[in-house]
Design a protein around this motif. Structure first.
Motif, PDB file in Angstrom:
ATOM      1  N   UNK A 127       0.807  -1.221   0.000  1.00 46.31           N
ATOM      2  CA  UNK A 127       0.000   0.000   0.000  1.00 46.31           C
ATOM      3  C   UNK A 127       0.839   1.270   0.000  1.00 46.31           C
ATOM      4  N   UNK A 128       2.123   1.159  -0.285  1.00 52.28           N
ATOM      5  CA  UNK A 128       3.002   2.322  -0.121  1.00 52.28           C
ATOM      6  C   UNK A 128       2.648   3.463  -1.070  1.00 52.28           C
ATOM      7  N   UNK A 129       2.054   3.144  -2.210  1.00 49.23           N
ATOM      8  CA  UNK A 129       1.698   4.181  -3.189  1.00 49.23           C
ATOM      9  C   UNK A 129       0.277   4.712  -3.022  1.00 49.23           C
ATOM     10  N   UNK A 130      -0.468   4.178  -2.082  1.00 56.66           N
ATOM     11  CA  UNK A 130      -1.897   4.506  -1.968  1.00 56.66           C
ATOM     12  C   UNK A 130      -2.171   5.835  -1.261  1.00 56.66           C
ATOM     13  N   UNK A 131      -1.134   6.402  -0.642  1.00 56.30           N
ATOM     14  CA  UNK A 131      -1.335   7.611   0.151  1.00 56.30           C
ATOM     15  C   UNK A 131      -0.287   8.662  -0.214  1.00 56.30           C
ATOM     16  N   UNK A 132      -0.565   9.903   0.150  1.00 53.84           N
ATOM     17  CA  UNK A 132       0.421  10.964  -0.044  1.00 53.84           C
ATOM     18  C   UNK A 132       1.612  10.772   0.902  1.00 53.84           C
ATOM     19  N   UNK A 133       2.800  11.176   0.434  1.00 51.64           N
ATOM     20  CA  UNK A 133       3.988  11.110   1.281  1.00 51.64           C
ATOM     21  C   UNK A 133       3.864  12.181   2.368  1.00 51.64           C
ATOM     22  N   UNK A 134       4.028  11.819   3.631  1.00 52.38           N
ATOM     23  CA  UNK A 134       3.859  12.793   4.722  1.00 52.38           C
ATOM     24  C   UNK A 134       4.906  13.909   4.674  1.00 52.38           C
ATOM     25  N   UNK A 135       4.523  15.075   5.172  1.00 56.00           N
ATOM     26  CA  UNK A 135       5.462  16.191   5.256  1.00 56.00           C
ATOM     27  C   UNK A 135       6.432  16.028   6.414  1.00 56.00           C
ATOM     28  N   UNK A 136       5.940  15.449   7.513  1.00 54.03           N
ATOM     29  CA  UNK A 136       6.810  15.245   8.664  1.00 54.03           C
ATOM     30  C   UNK A 136       7.879  14.204   8.330  1.00 54.03           C
ATOM     31  N   UNK A 137       9.125  14.498   8.659  1.00 48.46           N
ATOM     32  CA  UNK A 137      10.214  13.613   8.270  1.00 48.46           C
ATOM     33  C   UNK A 137      11.184  13.388   9.427  1.00 48.46           C
ATOM     34  N   UNK A 138      11.715  12.166   9.479  1.00 48.48           N
ATOM     35  CA  UNK A 138      12.772  11.801  10.419  1.00 48.48           C
ATOM     36  C   UNK A 138      13.910  11.193   9.611  1.00 48.48           C
ATOM     37  N   UNK A 139      15.131  11.579   9.900  1.00 48.85           N
ATOM     38  CA  UNK A 139      16.298  11.011   9.223  1.00 48.85           C
ATOM     39  C   UNK A 139      17.111  10.220  10.238  1.00 48.85           C
TER      40      UNK A 139
END
Length: 376
Positions: free
Chosen positions: A242-254
């Motif tokens: 399901x990785x393509x089913x949603x928008x990529x979140x703005x919050x990010x952790x590296x």
């Protein structure tokens, strides 16, 4: 108030164990504002070790007097059914454990005794399930694309009897959307990445790794996320369904490194939390072929189902001094006391100090195997 069909209302009014199960599902549904019950394809029940449920749980099960109406599997028990004496289990515990398993068998459960039921019966994408066992729940949701909430052993049992579960949470597509992007820029073990992230966030993560993960690395990632946190689904770029089913979140952790503060010399090395896959067993086999015999206690845990299908490999490993156990795991079994346990599992790193009161240390699968053949 949750809507019930006439058939469901009749089950509620029977006044027996079935009615108790309906009451459990109704209460759960009302807590989470579920609008109705939905049919499930299977149930998986955790908490079946006598160490977990004790005499009170056993009596409750015996008095319930119900039968399962869907395919039902159960989690590891507290013993290897054949080799419990080798694990240091006393006869009273063995007798009580077998009594529990016989009750589940009469109810109609398949005595899989594994936390990896998906290696035996693989759910299809989109199947609605009622699974407990946090590592199995997150695997089903994330890697298979099935749909299940993180049930308790009791609610999963109730669903196994009724054949339904309340419609809320991860059964609903929009609730499966990721909230945070985790970019993994180091060549870190996914199990340890999950161990770190699960303790830091409550959101649903989508991961971006530098390489494609193996199936058992995805399993380990999920098990760690679920044990250190309350996460029941994750996504991985270009790998999970399901990785393509949603928008990529703005919050990010590296993540560019993971530092662990474990330091003890192990008197037991453990692999198989969750239970080992075929590929993991074969990887261990390929490593030990060039080695002598074990110098430290080395235990591996897998399902009886896989044990029977890898018998020649298992016999070779045991000829080297490795102990390969079925039906149980190091967390739910009252094995003899060890001082320090080495493992590649973020789940075991989380639970062993809490439940077994032992020190722990970490190593990759290869590092764990090599340590077992190193003099203490």
């Amino acid at each position: 108030m949750m809507f019930l069909t006439k058939e469901e209302e009749k089950l509620l009014e029977r006044g027996d164990g079935v009615s108790k199960c309906m009451e459990i599902l109704l209460a759960l549904g009302e807590i989470f504002d579920a609008e109705r019950l939905i049919p499930i394809k299977s149930a998986h029940i955790s908490g079946v070790s006598y160490k977990n449920i004790g005499d009170e749980g056993l009596e409750w099960l015996k008095n319930l007097n119900v039968e399962f109406t869907v395919k039902t599997t159960i989690n590891p028990a507290g013993i290897d059914l054949d080799r419990w004496r080798e694990m240091g289990i006393d006869e009273e515990f063995f007798r009580k454990q077998m009594e529990i398993l016989n009750v589940f068998k009469r109810m109609g459960a398949e005595l899989t005794l594994t936390c990896t039921p998906y290696y035996i019966h693989k759910p299809n994408f989109g199947d609605h399930l009622a699974w407990s066992e946090s590592s199995a729940v997150i695997y089903a949701n994330s890697i298979l694309g099935a749909r299940t909430n993180r049930e308790s052993g009791i609610s999963a049992l109730a669903s196994a009897v009724i054949g339904k579960t309340p419609y809320y949470g991860l059964h609903i597509k929009e609730n499966r959307s990721p909230n945070v992007l985790v970019k993994v820029e180091c060549d870190c073990d996914p199990s340890i990445v999950g161990y770190k992230i699960g303790s830091e966030i409550d959101e649903i993560p989508i991961f971006k790794f530098k390489r494609k993960l193996k199936e058992y690395e995805l399993k380990a990632l999920g098990a760690s996320l679920a044990s250190t946190g309350n996460i029941s689904i994750f996504h991985v770029f270009e790998q999970t369904p399901e990785w393509k089913d949603f928008e990529v979140p703005r919050e990010r952790i590296v993540i560019d490194r993971v530092e662990l503060k474990f330091d003890c010399d192990p008197d037991l090395i453990v692999l198989g939390c969750p239970h080992l896959s075929k590929d993991e067993v074969l990887e261990v086999y390929n490593i030990v072929r060039d080695l002598g015999n074990v110098k430290r206690e080395f235990w591996m845990f897998l399902s009886r189902y896989l044990y029977e299908r890898l018998k020649d490999v298992v016999m070779y490993l045991e000829s080297k001094g490795v102990k390969v156990f079925r039906d149980t795991c190091i967390i739910v079994s009252p094995t003899r006391k060890f001082r320090c346990v080495m493992t590649n599992s973020g789940k075991a790193l989380t639970y062993l100090p809490k439940l077994r009161k032992v020190e722990v240390t970490y190593g990759s699968l290869r590092e764990c195997v090599l340590k077992a053949f190193e003099p203490s």
